[in-house]
Design an enzyme around this catalytic site. Structure first.
Site: not given
Length: 468
Positions: A69, A123
């Site tokens: 991610c 994130h």
């Protein structure tokens, strides 16, 4: 005289329309692979993503730069490769490396747009940081909204099939009670619709980040009911499938984390249920765009930060360089672009930043590592000579680097010292047979190894780094 006045006013109106800034609806989906109707799935129900694809261009060979991610999102949103951002894990903030970089939303913010974030764009730890700012970047946004729904407050009800793993990296699920708008993604859609209603007459960059289908796979029960467990396919043991694969290539050890097929089916059904739930929220956004008559002046981009393995090669989730993990859905619908077309060119998430900048007539302050997809939006089959690069890290010392052309995937682990892989997607879309050691493909290995080194060895953009 009246006619002259009318024509003058019409000319002014037409000029104003031509100069009107395009809006951007920037839809990020967490951990979504290409198991979608628009990409050929006969099982997964994704009618709203499918209708977005019918409005724009579907990129059939789009790839993440790093299948995790934060590295992926940091790369896309700064416009630089992971070796420039130096983000290879989930804790370091890219501004500690590149303090003066101008991100994609920040570029819009600097050019008269209100840049609004709802949900996960930079994130977030999932599910732990739902409802917070996560690892966000305050310089990028005019306004942020962090909804939190029942999926967060009812975590104790989640079934974890791999209890040794935390919920964010576990095969874990929950068929929830209640309605869509009680879940975080449903609340995200509601907040986004409110923003669209408020900003319909002003230029906006609206970033909507859905958390599903990231694990734990949580969705209202009705989405689980769309899938019969007996219909869920699990990749069977293919003889010698892993015998020719370097150990570094495998993220899930042991394969399938040792779970029996019935439990794997439960997990995969839950993943698909989460996709269908998220898809319904995308549909609500598209309905609002149409109702507010924004479609003609709004660029819509839907992307996932990386792909997702669901039992292929015994692998689950991301952090591998197999096709299922590296390939992502990418759909762009834009005024003047082709509609309902697919492009087979190899493109990268890195290409989104320069594409949006060009479509919006904005100039990034420094050259970016990606290439604008504008020519492919006009002609999806246009000539294109750029391969796609994806990398991942295994511990502190082993980097895997992969290059994807329209036919081949070539991968080196630790510069080849920890293994090499070559797959011919024309004959082997499932990447079952590693051809790297086959003498018949020695010339192809040599050619792709040279392409890989050339691609990763290009001079990097030098930005001010922390401590300089």
């Amino acid at each position: 005289m009246k006619r002259i006045l009318f024509m003058g006013l019409l000319a002014i109106a037409m000029q104003a329309a031509a100069q009107k800034k395009p809006n951007v609806l920037f839809i990020a989906v967490d951990d979504l692979n290409n198991d979608l109707g628009a990409y050929g799935s006969k099982l997964v129900k994704s009618p709203n993503i499918d209708r977005l694809a019918a409005r724009g261009v579907r990129f059939d060979r789009a790839y993440t730069q790093f299948p995790l991610c934060s590295p992926s999102r940091s790369s896309l949103l700064t416009g630089y490769r992971p070796d420039v951002t130096r983000i290879y894990e989930l804790r370091t903030h890219f501004r500690s490396i590149l303090p003066d970089v101008v991100t994609l939303p920040q570029l819009y913010k600097q050019n008269g747009y209100e840049a609004i974030r709802i949900g996960k764009i930079f994130h977030y730890g999932v599910p732990g940081q739902i409802g917070t700012n996560g690892l966000d970047d305050s310089l990028s946004w005019s306004r942020v909204i962090n909804p939190k729904g029942r999926d967060k407050t009812e975590e104790s009800k989640v079934v974890n099939l791999t209890p040794a793993r935390g919920l964010g990296s576990a095969l874990a699920y929950y068929a929830a009670d209640g309605a869509d708008n009680e879940q975080t993604d449903g609340l995200i859609a509601e907040e986004a619709i409110k923003v669209l209603e408020q900003k319909k007459n002003e230029p906006f960059f609206l970033a909507v980040g859905f958390f599903r289908p990231h694990s734990p796979y949580v969705a209202p029960k009705k989405y689980f009911d769309l899938y019969n467990l007996n219909d869920i396919p699990i990749a069977g043991d293919i003889e010698k499938d892993l015998e020719d694969v370097p150990p570094a290539a495998l993220f899930t050890n042991p394969p399938n984390w040792g779970l029996p097929v019935d439990k794997l089916k439960e997990a995969k059904r839950a993943y698909y249920a989460s996709i269908s739930f998220m898809d319904a929220q995308v549909g609500r956004l598209l309905d609002a765009i149409d109702r507010l008559q924004l479609a003609d002046n709004t660029i819509i981009v839907l992307w996932s930060d990386h792909g997702y393995n669901v039992s292929e090669h015994g692998q689950w989730m991301k952090q591998s360089l197999f096709e299922k993990s590296a390939r992502v859905p990418l759909i762009i619908a834009a005024p003047g672009a082709a509609k309902g077309k697919a492009s087979a060119r190899t493109v990268e998430l890195l290409d989104i930043y320069p594409t949006l900048a060009e479509l919006s007539k904005l100039t990034p302050p420094r050259p970016l590592d990606g290439r604008s997809l504008a020519p492919l939006l006009k002609n999806p089959a246009a000539k294109w000579d750029k391969p796609a690069l994806t990398q991942v890290r295994r511990g502190p010392d082993t980097i895997g680097r992969s290059v994807r052309t329209e036919r081949w995937r070539y991968t080196e682990w630790a510069d080849g010292k920890a293994g090499v892989e070559l797959y011919d997607h024309q004959a082997d879309a499932g990447e079952i047979t590693n051809l790297a050691k086959d003498p018949a493909y020695a010339a192809q290995v040599k050619e792709l190894a040279a392409l890989l080194r050339k691609s990763y060895g290009l001079p990097l953009v030098r930005l001010k780094t922390a401590g300089q």
